[in-house]
Design a protein around this motif. Structure first.
Motif, mmCIF file in Angstrom:
data_model
loop_
_atom_site.group_PDB
_atom_site.id
_atom_site.type_symbol
_atom_site.label_atom_id
_atom_site.label_comp_id
_atom_site.label_asym_id
_atom_site.label_seq_id
_atom_site.Cartn_x
_atom_site.Cartn_y
_atom_site.Cartn_z
ATOM 1 N N ARG A 173 0.922 -1.358 0.015
ATOM 2 C CA ARG A 173 0.158 0.185 -0.161
ATOM 3 C C ARG A 173 0.692 1.174 -0.245
ATOM 4 O O ARG A 173 1.962 1.387 0.045
ATOM 5 N N THR A 174 0.184 2.520 0.012
ATOM 6 C CA THR A 174 1.057 3.719 -0.114
ATOM 7 C C THR A 174 0.469 4.276 1.216
ATOM 8 O O THR A 174 -0.621 4.624 1.598
ATOM 9 N N GLY B 131 0.153 9.618 3.266
ATOM 10 C CA GLY B 131 -1.283 11.014 2.780
ATOM 11 C C GLY B 131 -2.393 9.564 2.253
ATOM 12 O O GLY B 131 -3.561 10.093 1.401
ATOM 13 N N GLU B 132 -1.837 8.032 2.106
ATOM 14 C CA GLU B 132 -3.502 7.499 2.008
ATOM 15 C C GLU B 132 -3.934 6.454 2.936
ATOM 16 O O GLU B 132 -4.925 6.862 3.747
ATOM 17 N N VAL B 133 -3.080 5.608 3.475
ATOM 18 C CA VAL B 133 -4.000 4.664 4.506
ATOM 19 C C VAL B 133 -3.271 6.230 6.241
ATOM 20 O O VAL B 133 -4.217 5.291 7.210
ATOM 21 N N PRO C 241 -3.857 9.474 6.556
ATOM 22 C CA PRO C 241 -3.738 10.383 5.929
ATOM 23 C C PRO C 241 -2.718 12.026 6.674
ATOM 24 O O PRO C 241 -2.420 11.859 7.411
ATOM 25 N N TYR C 242 -2.492 13.013 5.510
ATOM 26 C CA TYR C 242 -1.992 14.327 5.891
ATOM 27 C C TYR C 242 -2.680 14.741 6.736
ATOM 28 O O TYR C 242 -4.007 15.016 6.526
ATOM 29 N N TRP D 150 -2.760 10.568 13.634
ATOM 30 C CA TRP D 150 -2.687 9.227 13.790
ATOM 31 C C TRP D 150 -1.958 8.323 14.939
ATOM 32 O O TRP D 150 -1.556 9.559 15.919
ATOM 33 N N LYS E 229 3.224 15.918 4.538
ATOM 34 C CA LYS E 229 4.444 15.606 3.466
ATOM 35 C C LYS E 229 6.117 16.168 3.558
ATOM 36 O O LYS E 229 7.303 15.077 3.777
ATOM 37 N N GLU F 149 7.882 2.510 5.744
ATOM 38 C CA GLU F 149 7.870 2.714 4.247
ATOM 39 C C GLU F 149 9.165 3.754 4.471
ATOM 40 O O GLU F 149 9.634 3.078 4.376
#
Length: 283
Positions: free
Chosen positions: A59-60, A63-65, A67-68, A72, A108, A170
């Motif tokens: 997965r990415t 930014g995806e799983v 989110p920015y 979290w 980011k 990642e």
């Protein structure tokens, strides 16, 4: 032949089947995000992080799983917890000894790092309350060329009063500078040791040498240490380093040679090499 089935027998069979079904449904398998605890001695205390390690699985992540711009839990499952047994500073911000939830807001190029008082929030970040925050600050992130499959939180660049708490997942690295001020307490400990029946001359001399304090005092203490421990090659190595730093090459050479000879008797190759390097560096 007819078999008579009573209500009692039916109840017994039903309970037995329910019990069998309950046992049969239990499957022993690895957790998808296994728990890890990592502990690092730091300053005069230690730091422990307890967290669950999710994996990328193709997965990415950021930014995806994850989110920015959103809070979290910095892991999976229960609250990621960080425990300090002594006061520290994170990126220059004071943190009292205690256990906190470690929450973050990934972006980011920068992340916000938060320490949280409520350890039961877990992943219910919709219930996150800023009044429960102990601290919030920002750090810049870095990218690495390789992929870190599982979330990793560890400690790097560990020195007596500084270290880096690092989050990696990642291809993102989040370094958090951690410091502690222990000099006053160590100096007090040295003073108390010197007043005792058995002063710790060697460790006191080591602290003075490592922290650029009074080298003449350090030499006095390490000399007493070698007199009490005449076969301690590592003490003579420290004595040589102090003498060289004081500019006394002749004394430094003699102490280094003594250290090498004692290390050879003890069959300690590491200190033989250290002594020989010390001589070579100070020709």
């Amino acid at each position: 032949m007819k078999i008579k089935i009573t209500n009692k027998a039916i109840l017994f069979l039903a309970l037995g089947m329910a019990s069998f079904s309950s046992v049969a449904q239990k499957v022993n398998m690895p957790a998808p995000s296994p728990l890890q605890t990592v502990t690092q001695k730091f300053g005069l205390g230690e730091v422990t992080v307890e967290y669950s390690r999710p994996a990328v699985k193709g997965r990415t992540i950021f930014g995806e799983v994850v989110p920015y711009g959103k809070i979290w839990r910095t892991g999976a499952n229960a609250t990621t917890k960080i425990t300090f047994t002594d006061d520290v500073k994170l990126e220059g911000n004071a943190v009292k000894a205690g256990t906190y939830g470690l929450y973050t807001i990934p972006n980011k190029d920068t992340w916000e790092i938060m320490l949280y008082k409520d350890l039961t929030l877990n992943g219910n970040v919709a219930e996150y309350k800023t009044e429960n925050e102990v601290l919030r600050f920002k750090v810049k992130t870095m990218k690495i060329p390789m992929k870190m499959e599982s979330l990793m939180i560890n400690f790097g660049d560990v020195a007596p009063t500084a270290a880096t708490l690092t989050l990696l997942w990642e291809n993102t690295v989040v370094p958090i500078k951690m410091t502690t001020d222990i000099d006053a307490r160590v100096m007090q400990s040295i003073d108390e040791s010197m007043k005792s029946d058995k002063p710790d001359y060697f460790r006191s001399a080591t602290y003075y040498f490592d922290n650029n304090k009074d080298l003449k005092q350090a030499l006095t203490w390490v000399t007493k240490a070698t007199e009490e421990n005449p076969t301690a090659f590592y003490m003579f190595n420290l004595k040589a380093r102090i003498e060289y730093k004081l500019g006394d090459k002749a004394a430094g050479k003699a102490s280094a040679e003594k250290s090498i000879a004692l290390a050879k008797d003890a069959k300690n190759d590491d200190y033989i090499a250290l002594g020989e390097k010390l001589l070579a560096d100070n020709k």
